[in-house]
Enzyme design. Structure first.
Site, short mmCIF file in Angstrom:
data_model
loop_
_atom_site.label_atom_id
_atom_site.label_comp_id
_atom_site.label_asym_id
_atom_site.label_seq_id
_atom_site.Cartn_x
_atom_site.Cartn_y
_atom_site.Cartn_z
N GLY A 19 0.83 -1.20 0.00
CA GLY A 19 0.00 0.00 0.00
C GLY A 19 0.86 1.24 0.00
O GLY A 19 2.07 1.20 0.27
N ARG A 20 0.21 2.36 -0.33
CA ARG A 20 0.94 3.62 -0.39
C ARG A 20 0.03 4.74 0.12
O ARG A 20 -1.16 4.79 -0.22
CB ARG A 20 1.36 3.92 -1.83
CG ARG A 20 2.12 5.24 -2.00
CD ARG A 20 2.44 5.49 -3.47
NE ARG A 20 3.08 6.78 -3.66
CZ ARG A 20 4.38 7.00 -3.62
NH1 ARG A 20 5.20 5.99 -3.39
NH2 ARG A 20 4.87 8.22 -3.81
N GLY A 21 0.59 5.63 0.94
CA GLY A 21 -0.14 6.79 1.41
C GLY A 21 0.71 8.03 1.25
O GLY A 21 1.78 8.01 0.63
N GLY A 22 0.23 9.12 1.83
CA GLY A 22 0.95 10.37 1.70
C GLY A 22 2.29 10.36 2.41
O GLY A 22 3.22 11.04 2.02
N MET A 23 2.41 9.55 3.45
CA MET A 23 3.63 9.58 4.26
C MET A 23 4.63 8.50 3.85
O MET A 23 5.83 8.72 3.90
CB MET A 23 3.29 9.40 5.74
CG MET A 23 4.48 9.51 6.68
SD MET A 23 3.95 9.31 8.40
CE MET A 23 5.55 9.38 9.22
N VAL A 26 4.17 0.89 2.05
CA VAL A 26 4.27 -0.34 2.84
C VAL A 26 4.54 -1.51 1.90
O VAL A 26 3.87 -1.68 0.87
CB VAL A 26 2.98 -0.59 3.65
CG1 VAL A 26 3.11 -1.88 4.46
CG2 VAL A 26 2.72 0.58 4.58
N LYS A 41 7.37 -0.36 6.43
CA LYS A 41 6.87 0.96 6.01
C LYS A 41 8.04 1.91 5.85
O LYS A 41 8.74 2.22 6.82
CB LYS A 41 5.86 1.52 7.01
CG LYS A 41 5.29 2.86 6.54
CD LYS A 41 3.99 3.24 7.22
CE LYS A 41 4.22 3.76 8.60
NZ LYS A 41 2.98 4.31 9.19
N ASP A 139 -5.75 8.81 15.80
CA ASP A 139 -6.21 8.62 14.43
C ASP A 139 -6.91 7.28 14.28
O ASP A 139 -6.66 6.52 13.34
CB ASP A 139 -5.04 8.72 13.45
CG ASP A 139 -5.52 9.00 12.01
OD1 ASP A 139 -6.64 9.53 11.85
OD2 ASP A 139 -4.78 8.69 11.06
#
Length: 532
Positions: A19-23, A26, A41, A139
């Site tokens: 997966g990929r997010g703004g920060m 993974v 991560k 969060d």
């Protein structure tokens, strides 16, 4: 160029993008030293940020690892390692091959109240463990809840967690988190506590059964305003969870049920019964009228000055003196302008933070011993005697505490008293130690050595330093094998060096631990040193 097949820190072989997010991104990786699958991560490069902000991001990543590593619990993601990869920090975590609750709820899908209650039980257990370690998650949301095999529920992504004793890493007025699950007090610019995480649990449960977050509007500012002042949309599918969710979404933190009450209500809802949680108040209440839910359980604010924007920036000019006919309307308009202005600042910061922290991946009962939010003395902090209990006073030990009706005293000495239930399998033990050492952790470490020697099978679940009623404290939880069955125990020790240390312990068959775990909280909360 793909990272697949690359070796990181000399031992972690990248095998699959998860997966990929703004920060960060993974990956699933193979730990070639121990031969196990892990989730890794890795922080993104941020070339547009100045050096000081990059340093802050890197430190936040390390703090995520430290925050999660402080918590040992099956419902919390396990952090194995923090390594460096080309100057970027990477967190090595347990790999949980599972979807997130967010993925399960995509496109407005819902789950039934019983299944939502099951997931909620895992979440509240994780929060109890985190709060007991002095960590606020900040969060909690469906995207950070992993649904593992064997009905395991795992809370992950402590990337913006706040840890007791940590210095600030956010600017004054900055809020971090996901606006749909941000508690009312945070939207108002106030500091969060454990009740803020419970609000987010309530918002998550609402979405699970209703298919949408409870306060979502067309814009983030409108959502923030709704969180601050509007009731949630009426529920149609919550069934036995409705009253609990309403209570968790109370605007005032003190009006929300505690973690213990939430856990019991979820158990009741899962079995189809009434949750027994009183509905939230609908009218104004004075502080004296509010129930003191969790007053002795809230850890101190570890990040003072971070959460409260300067209120002077948002207060509109004073209106002219109102006439009698316009006074009510003027107050309402002024209040709305104030909240919307505050909300605008909040969600602007939240949107920026969300881009940094929204890391999407699939890789990710402890005692509720938490630090006091108020300076209270041991003599003033005991809770009322619960129903079904009676107070006992042990004069030789100089203590009083609640004991369930029908239990009998055994092993009474000048330093220890044990009460047992009618089955003689469940025990409450109170011990005193004088003079107390520098910290109860050292005392428990010594006791652990003897425990290991006395039982062929022993497993430490956690042993950590904390505070209790503003005194040095430690909590120790473990399992051991008796002659015919396995047992589980939890102990709290607290006291100042040179004075008297008090140890509170509950043990019960491991197979029935969920039923007896609340007993520890009742004894702890009602415990009172009385003097000899």
């Amino acid at each position: 160029m793909s990272d697949e097949g690359r070796l990181i820190a000399g031992r972690y072989r990248v095998t699959e993008h998860v997966g990929r997010g703004g920060m960060g991104t993974v990956w699933r990786a193979e730990d070639e030293v121990l031969g196990r699958q892990v989730a890794l991560k890795r922080l993104h490069t941020q070339p547009h940020l100045p050096d000081d902000e990059l340093a802050t991001l890197y430190e936040r990543t390390r703090r995520e690892a430290r925050s999660a590593a402080r918590i040992t619990h099956p419902n919390v993601i396990v952090v194995h390692d923090v390594v460096d990869d080309g100057g970027l920090p990477c967190i090595v975590m347990e790999y949980v091959p599972s979807p997130t609750l967010s993925e399960l709820l995509e496109d407005g899908r819902t789950i039934g109240p019983a299944e939502a209650a099951r997931i909620g039980l895992g979440m509240v257990a994780a929060l109890r463990a985190a709060h007991g370690a002095g960590v606020l998650h900040r969060d909690v949301k469906p995207g950070n809840v992993l649904l593992g095999g064997g009905e395991r529920v795992v809370l992950t992504d402590f990337g913006i967690a706040m840890t007791a004793g940590a210095s600030t890493l956010t600017k004054t007025g900055e809020m971090v988190g996901s606006i749909d699950y941000m508690a009312a007090e945070r939207v108002r610019g106030l500091k969060p506590g454990t009740a803020s995480d419970l609000w987010a649990l309530g918002a998550t449960l609402y979405q699970a059964v209703e298919g949408r977050p409870p306060f979502r509007r067309d814009t983030a500012v409108e959502t923030a305003y709704a969180i601050a002042v509007d009731p949630p949309e009426p529920m149609k599918r919550a069934g036995p969870l409705e009253t609990l969710i309403e209570a968790l979404l109370s605007k005032e933190p003190d009006d929300r049920p505690s973690a213990d009450q939430t856990e019991q209500a979820l158990r009741d809802a899962r079995s189809g019964g009434s949750t027994g949680v009183p509905p939230p108040a609908t009218g104004a209440r004075s502080p004296a009228d509010r129930k003191p839910v969790g007053r002795n359980d809230v850890p101190p604010d570890p990040d003072p000055g971070v959460h409260r924007a300067s209120s002077a920036m948002h207060v509109p000019p004073a209106p002219p003196a109102p006439t009698r006919a316009t006074a009510g309307r003027g107050r309402r308009r002024s209040r709305k302008r104030l909240i919307v202005a505050s909300a605008a600042v909040t969600v602007t910061a939240a949107a920026t933070a969300g881009a940094l922290y929204a890391t999407s991946h699939r890789s990710a009962d402890a005692p509720d011993v938490q630090k006091s939010h108020h300076a209270t003395s041991p003599s003033s902090a005991a809770s009322p005697v619960p129903q079904g209990f009676h107070p006992v006073r042990e004069r030789k030990l100089g203590v009083s505490f609640p004991v369930p009706d029908g239990w009998k005293a055994r092993v009474r000495t000048a330093e220890q008293i044990t009460y047992i239930d009618p089955s003689e399998l469940v025990e409450i033990t109170i011990r005193t130690v004088a003079p107390a050492g520098t910290n109860p952790v050292s005392h428990f470490a010594d006791k652990e050595t003897n425990t290991k020697a006395n039982y062929s099978v022993y497993r430490r679940l956690r042993m950590q330093q904390t505070t209790f009623r503003d005194q040095p404290a430690a909590v120790w939880e473990y399992t051991f094998q008796g002659r015919e069955r396995g047992f589980r125990a939890v102990e709290l020790g607290f006291g100042r060096e040179g004075g008297r240390e008090y140890d509170i312990s509950v043990s019960a068959p491991e197979a029935k631990w969920d039923s007896y775990r609340p007993l520890f909280d009742k004894v702890r909360d009602g415990f009172l040193p009385t003097g000899s």
